[in-house]
Design an enzyme around this catalytic site. Structure first.
Site, PDB file in Angstrom:
ATOM      1  N   ARG A   1       0.834  -1.198   0.000  1.00 22.43           N
ATOM      2  CA  ARG A   1       0.000   0.000   0.000  1.00 22.43           C
ATOM      3  C   ARG A   1       0.873   1.252   0.000  1.00 22.43           C
ATOM      4  O   ARG A   1       1.873   1.322   0.724  1.00 22.43           O
ATOM      5  CB  ARG A   1      -0.936  -0.004   1.222  1.00 22.43           C
ATOM      6  N   ASP A   2       0.482   2.218  -0.835  1.00 19.19           N
ATOM      7  CA  ASP A   2       1.210   3.478  -0.903  1.00 19.19           C
ATOM      8  C   ASP A   2       1.082   4.221   0.434  1.00 19.19           C
ATOM      9  O   ASP A   2       0.013   4.244   1.049  1.00 19.19           O
ATOM     10  CB  ASP A   2       0.655   4.342  -2.044  1.00 19.19           C
ATOM     11  N   ILE A   3       2.179   4.834   0.866  1.00 19.75           N
ATOM     12  CA  ILE A   3       2.199   5.517   2.158  1.00 19.75           C
ATOM     13  C   ILE A   3       1.376   6.813   2.132  1.00 19.75           C
ATOM     14  O   ILE A   3       0.972   7.315   3.187  1.00 19.75           O
ATOM     15  CB  ILE A   3       3.674   5.798   2.564  1.00 19.75           C
TER      16      ILE A   3
ATOM     17  N   VAL B   1      10.406   8.007  -6.942  1.00 17.51           N
ATOM     18  CA  VAL B   1      11.196   6.857  -6.476  1.00 17.51           C
ATOM     19  C   VAL B   1      11.717   6.140  -7.717  1.00 17.51           C
ATOM     20  O   VAL B   1      10.931   5.690  -8.569  1.00 17.51           O
ATOM     21  CB  VAL B   1      10.349   5.903  -5.607  1.00 17.51           C
TER      22      VAL B   1
ATOM     23  N   HIS C   1       7.711   1.169 -10.796  1.00 22.44           N
ATOM     24  CA  HIS C   1       6.557   0.710 -10.035  1.00 22.44           C
ATOM     25  C   HIS C   1       5.285   1.080 -10.770  1.00 22.44           C
ATOM     26  O   HIS C   1       5.187   2.147 -11.377  1.00 22.44           O
ATOM     27  CB  HIS C   1       6.552   1.306  -8.628  1.00 22.44           C
TER      28      HIS C   1
ATOM     29  N   HIS D   1       1.459   1.976 -10.289  1.00 24.10           N
ATOM     30  CA  HIS D   1       0.453   2.405  -9.319  1.00 24.10           C
ATOM     31  C   HIS D   1      -0.884   1.779  -9.700  1.00 24.10           C
ATOM     32  O   HIS D   1      -1.312   1.886 -10.852  1.00 24.10           O
ATOM     33  CB  HIS D   1       0.252   3.920  -9.366  1.00 24.10           C
TER      34      HIS D   1
HETATM   35  P1  AMP Z   1       6.212   8.027  -8.056  1.00 19.40           P
HETATM   36  O1  AMP Z   1       5.976   9.468  -7.697  1.00 19.40           O
HETATM   37  O2  AMP Z   1       5.470   7.564  -9.271  1.00 19.40           O
HETATM   38  O3  AMP Z   1       7.709   7.734  -8.141  1.00 19.40           O
HETATM   39  O4  AMP Z   1       5.615   7.164  -6.881  1.00 19.40           O
HETATM   40  C1  AMP Z   1       6.288   6.924  -5.686  1.00 19.40           C
HETATM   41  C2  AMP Z   1       5.248   6.542  -4.688  1.00 19.40           C
HETATM   42  O5  AMP Z   1       5.864   5.924  -3.586  1.00 19.40           O
HETATM   43  C3  AMP Z   1       4.448   7.740  -4.130  1.00 19.40           C
HETATM   44  O6  AMP Z   1       3.071   7.554  -4.406  1.00 19.40           O
HETATM   45  C4  AMP Z   1       4.761   7.700  -2.645  1.00 19.40           C
HETATM   46  O7  AMP Z   1       3.666   8.076  -1.842  1.00 19.40           O
HETATM   47  C5  AMP Z   1       5.151   6.257  -2.432  1.00 19.40           C
HETATM   48  N1  AMP Z   1       6.008   5.994  -1.293  1.00 19.40           N
HETATM   49  C6  AMP Z   1       7.085   6.705  -0.902  1.00 19.40           C
HETATM   50  N2  AMP Z   1       7.642   6.140   0.185  1.00 19.40           N
HETATM   51  C7  AMP Z   1       6.887   5.053   0.487  1.00 19.40           C
HETATM   52  C8  AMP Z   1       6.937   4.057   1.498  1.00 19.40           C
HETATM   53  N3  AMP Z   1       7.905   4.052   2.457  1.00 19.40           N
HETATM   54  N4  AMP Z   1       5.992   3.092   1.498  1.00 19.40           N
HETATM   55  C9  AMP Z   1       5.026   3.092   0.572  1.00 19.40           C
HETATM   56  N5  AMP Z   1       4.930   3.988  -0.426  1.00 19.40           N
HETATM   57  C10 AMP Z   1       5.844   4.962  -0.470  1.00 19.40           C
END
Ligand code: AMP
Ligand code: ZN
Length: 113
Positions: free
Chosen positions: A28-30, A95, A99, A101
């Site tokens: 799950r996204d944080i 990140v 990934h 979404h």
């Molecule tokens: P992006 O902006 O497409 O690179 O997506 C990165 C996603 O990772 C964002 O939606 C963040 O909220 C999510 N994210 C960042 N750190 C964490 C974490 N520790 N656990 C879960 N999701 C995270």
């Protein structure tokens, strides 16, 4: 390697994991942007979509199959959902480990911001 998602996949940083297998981890996204917001990653570190090659195309297909299965488990397959993969700065990638979404549980707008 100093990569947040490699650390979550490896269990070094906790994640709210909803699926894991030999190749793929989903959690799950944080900072959820919808009632259901799942991040689906390959265990293998690939920084961006620009780094994909012939050797990784089956792995990308696996991300979509896992997304389909999670959507079914969440009960959102019929209503629908959105799958997004952001690339680099204009794509909004923050990140740098690819990934997918999975966003679900509400109607999505189009075009995206
Ligand atoms: P992006 O902006 O497409 O690179 O997506 C990165 C996603 O990772 C964002 O939606 C963040 O909220 C999510 N994210 C960042 N750190 C964490 C974490 N520790 N656990 C879960 N999701 C995270
Ligand atoms: Zn990584």
């Amino acid at each position: 390697m100093d990569c947040l998602f490699c650390k979550i996949a490896g269990g070094d940083i906790p994640g709210d994991i909803v699926h894991q297998d030999d190749e793929v981890v989903a959690f799950r996204d944080i900072a959820p942007q919808a009632p259901h917001h799942i991040v689906i990653i390959p265990r293998r570190h690939i920084a961006t979509v620009n780094d994909l090659d012939e050797a990784s195309h089956a792995l990308v297909g696996r991300l979509f199959l896992v997304a389909r299965n999670i959507a079914a488990e969440l009960g959102v397959a019929e209503d629908g959902y959105r799958l997004v993969m952001n690339c680099n700065s204009h794509g909004g990638q923050t990140v740098f480990h690819i990934h997918l979404h999975l966003l679900a549980g509400r109607a999505m707008g189009w075009p995206p911001g």
